[in-house]
Write an enzyme that holds these catalytic residues in place. Structure first.
Site, short mmCIF file in Angstrom:
data_model
loop_
_atom_site.label_atom_id
_atom_site.label_comp_id
_atom_site.label_asym_id
_atom_site.label_seq_id
_atom_site.Cartn_x
_atom_site.Cartn_y
_atom_site.Cartn_z
N SER A 82 15.97 2.24 -7.39
CA SER A 82 15.62 1.30 -6.33
C SER A 82 15.54 -0.10 -6.93
O SER A 82 15.12 -0.27 -8.09
CB SER A 82 14.25 1.67 -5.76
OG SER A 82 13.75 0.61 -4.97
N LYS A 130 10.34 5.17 -10.76
CA LYS A 130 11.80 4.95 -10.82
C LYS A 130 12.19 4.35 -12.16
O LYS A 130 13.19 4.74 -12.76
CB LYS A 130 12.25 4.04 -9.68
CG LYS A 130 12.16 4.65 -8.29
CD LYS A 130 13.19 5.75 -8.10
CE LYS A 130 13.13 6.36 -6.70
NZ LYS A 130 13.97 7.55 -6.56
N TYR A 158 5.18 3.99 -7.35
CA TYR A 158 6.51 4.43 -6.91
C TYR A 158 7.59 3.73 -7.74
O TYR A 158 8.48 4.38 -8.31
CB TYR A 158 6.70 4.12 -5.42
CG TYR A 158 8.14 4.11 -4.99
CD1 TYR A 158 8.89 5.28 -4.96
CD2 TYR A 158 8.78 2.91 -4.65
CE1 TYR A 158 10.23 5.25 -4.61
CE2 TYR A 158 10.10 2.88 -4.30
CZ TYR A 158 10.83 4.05 -4.27
OH TYR A 158 12.15 4.02 -3.93
C1 UD1 Z 1 9.84 -1.43 0.78
C2 UD1 Z 1 9.21 -1.11 -0.55
C3 UD1 Z 1 10.29 -0.83 -1.56
C4 UD1 Z 1 11.19 0.27 -1.06
C5 UD1 Z 1 11.78 -0.13 0.28
C6 UD1 Z 1 12.62 0.99 0.87
C7 UD1 Z 1 7.09 -2.36 -0.55
C8 UD1 Z 1 6.31 -3.49 -1.16
N1 UD1 Z 1 8.35 -2.21 -0.97
O1 UD1 Z 1 10.56 -2.65 0.62
O2 UD1 Z 1 9.71 -0.46 -2.78
O3 UD1 Z 1 12.23 0.49 -1.99
O4 UD1 Z 1 10.71 -0.41 1.19
O5 UD1 Z 1 13.44 0.49 1.88
O6 UD1 Z 1 6.60 -1.63 0.29
N2 UD1 Z 1 7.81 -6.04 7.79
C9 UD1 Z 1 7.09 -6.52 8.86
N3 UD1 Z 1 6.49 -5.61 9.69
C10 UD1 Z 1 6.57 -4.26 9.51
C11 UD1 Z 1 7.31 -3.78 8.39
C12 UD1 Z 1 7.90 -4.70 7.55
O7 UD1 Z 1 6.99 -7.72 9.08
O8 UD1 Z 1 5.98 -3.49 10.29
C13 UD1 Z 1 8.49 -7.01 6.89
C14 UD1 Z 1 7.97 -6.99 5.46
O9 UD1 Z 1 6.88 -7.85 5.30
C15 UD1 Z 1 9.23 -7.44 4.69
C16 UD1 Z 1 10.39 -6.87 5.53
O10 UD1 Z 1 9.85 -6.63 6.82
O11 UD1 Z 1 9.33 -8.85 4.69
C17 UD1 Z 1 10.95 -5.57 4.97
O12 UD1 Z 1 9.89 -4.63 4.78
P1 UD1 Z 1 10.17 -3.10 4.43
O13 UD1 Z 1 11.19 -2.54 5.35
O14 UD1 Z 1 8.86 -2.41 4.35
O15 UD1 Z 1 10.88 -3.16 3.02
P2 UD1 Z 1 10.36 -3.82 1.63
O16 UD1 Z 1 8.96 -4.21 1.69
O17 UD1 Z 1 11.37 -4.84 1.25
#
Ligand code: UD1
Length: 344
Positions: free
Chosen positions: A123, A151, A147
């Site tokens: 990842s 990895k 996590y």
């Molecule tokens: C997350 C994990 C990462 C993992 C990946 C899998 C964390 C810190 N990182 O990445 O290790 O490999 O998922 O795809 O958890 N967001 C919102 N509202 C929500 C959900 C997300 O605003 O309900 C925003 C987050 O703040 C971020 C973006 O959407 O800016 C993407 O979030 P997410 O899909 O959870 O992925 P990551 O955080 O990048």
């Protein structure tokens, strides 16, 4: 024959489709701890081909040896593992046991059976907070959760193993943010409980299962203040595994491992989209409105994260082809025809 651990999961099932379509025989090894056997029935429906299934756990070395022998696998694609960041903070030992110990047992079994070609699901989380963007494979490695560290530990084990035994051909694929679903709408991401990740949450808001999306922060130093990520279509990602297998095979045929170690590549598009970009694209794809509310930043989140995907193109001829529109459209097709995932 290719042995696919975790083949019933989100990325695993999409990769099984592409393997079967490309003419490979596939044996799935899965304990179904976070997946559904129905996904494999759907893979067979999409491809019109059969796959073999062995229900088992990667921490069970004897079961892996039996699976490798029974399937006569020539290579392994290793997806099996736990993947929720928050859960890994609460239950680190469970994560290290499943991910690190599970992989060790797999490697021992592979060594015993002389199966020495492996594609591993890593990842981009191994990079941690970016020092420089876009992220190249040479960026320092400094994950911020158990996590992510699981990895990274596995990556280090793989590098040590390959160094000690050059007959191992190993590819380490660092995924950015996988989203979307197969265009058939028959397989897709089926998270248990409240989704942590953005697109599955947005999908459930669009379909009416949840009221509104919490946007975790709109005060980041990004164009619209919301977090920017490199979303990659799961079908593009699946095809990356086939390209990795091909590249490993080519290096084997050349009787030399031209990668001087493990073939380590980013699988991303190189393009970043904000949370609001994703919401707007999803509204277009679903023709539904997605209510949003701005909420405080989520702890551990960063502003901006995207790949330099150049090395994957250079070494394996792989490049993502599908854009945000296809990611949202395919996610919506899956979500709207299977509103409760595989239990629909
Ligand atoms: C997350 C994990 C990462 C993992 C990946 C899998 C964390 C810190 N990182 O990445 O290790 O490999 O998922 O795809 O958890 N967001 C919102 N509202 C929500 C959900 C997300 O605003 O309900 C925003 C987050 O703040 C971020 C973006 O959407 O800016 C993407 O979030 P997410 O899909 O959870 O992925 P990551 O955080 O990048």
């Amino acid at each position: 024959m290719i042995l696919v651990t975790g083949g019933a999961g989100y990325i695993g099932s999409h990769t099984c489709v592409e393997l079967l379509n490309a003419g490979f025989n596939v044996t799935v090894f899965d304990n179904f701890c976070n997946s559904n056997p129905e996904a494999l029935a759907r893979v067979e429906q999409i491809t019109g081909k059969k796959l073999e299934l062995i229900q088992g756990d990667c921490r069970d070395r004897a079961a892996l040896v039996a699976a490798l022998k029974q399937s006569q696998a020539i290579a392994v694609i290793h997806f099996a593992g736990l993947k929720a960041v928050g859960e890994s903070v609460e239950q680190p030992l469970w994560y290290y046991d499943n991910n690190v110990v599970g992989t060790l047992r797999l490697l021992e079994a592979m060594q015993e059976c002389s199966v020495k070609t492996l594609v591993f699901s890593s990842s981009a989380t191994v990079y941690g907070d970016p020092v420089q963007l876009p992220l190249t494979e040479n960026h320092p490695l400094s994950p911020t959760s158990p996590y992510g560290r699981s990895k990274l530990m596995i990556e280090e084990i793989l590098r040590d193993l390959q160094h000690s035994d050059h007959s191992f051909r190993i590819s380490i694929l660092r995924y950015f943010n996988p989203v979307g679903a197969h265009p058939s709408g028959l397989i897709g991401e089926d998270p248990q409980g409240v989704p942590n990740n953005l697109m599955p949450f947005v999908a459930q808001v669009a379909v009416g299962r949840r009221e509104a999306l919490n946007v975790w922060g709109n005060d980041y130093p990004t164009p619209d203040g919301t977090g920017v990520r490199d979303y990659i279509h799961v079908v593009d990602l699946a095809l990356g595994h086939l390209k990795a297998l091909e590249a490993l095979k080519a290096s084997q045929d050349a009787q030399a491992n031209k990668y001087a170690g493990c073939l380590t590549v980013n699988l991303g598009t190189g393009r970043g989209y904000s949370v609001l970009d994703v919401v707007h694209a999803y509204e277009q794809a679903s023709k539904r409105s997605i209510p949003c509310q701005i909420a405080p930043r989520r702890s551990g989140d960063i502003a901006c994260f995207y790949a330099d995907p150049g090395r994957a193109f250079e070494l394996m001829g792989w490049q993502a082809k599908l854009g945000l529109e296809e990611m949202c459209a395919s996610s919506w097709h899956w979500q709207s025809t299977n509103p409760k995932g595989y239990q629909s």
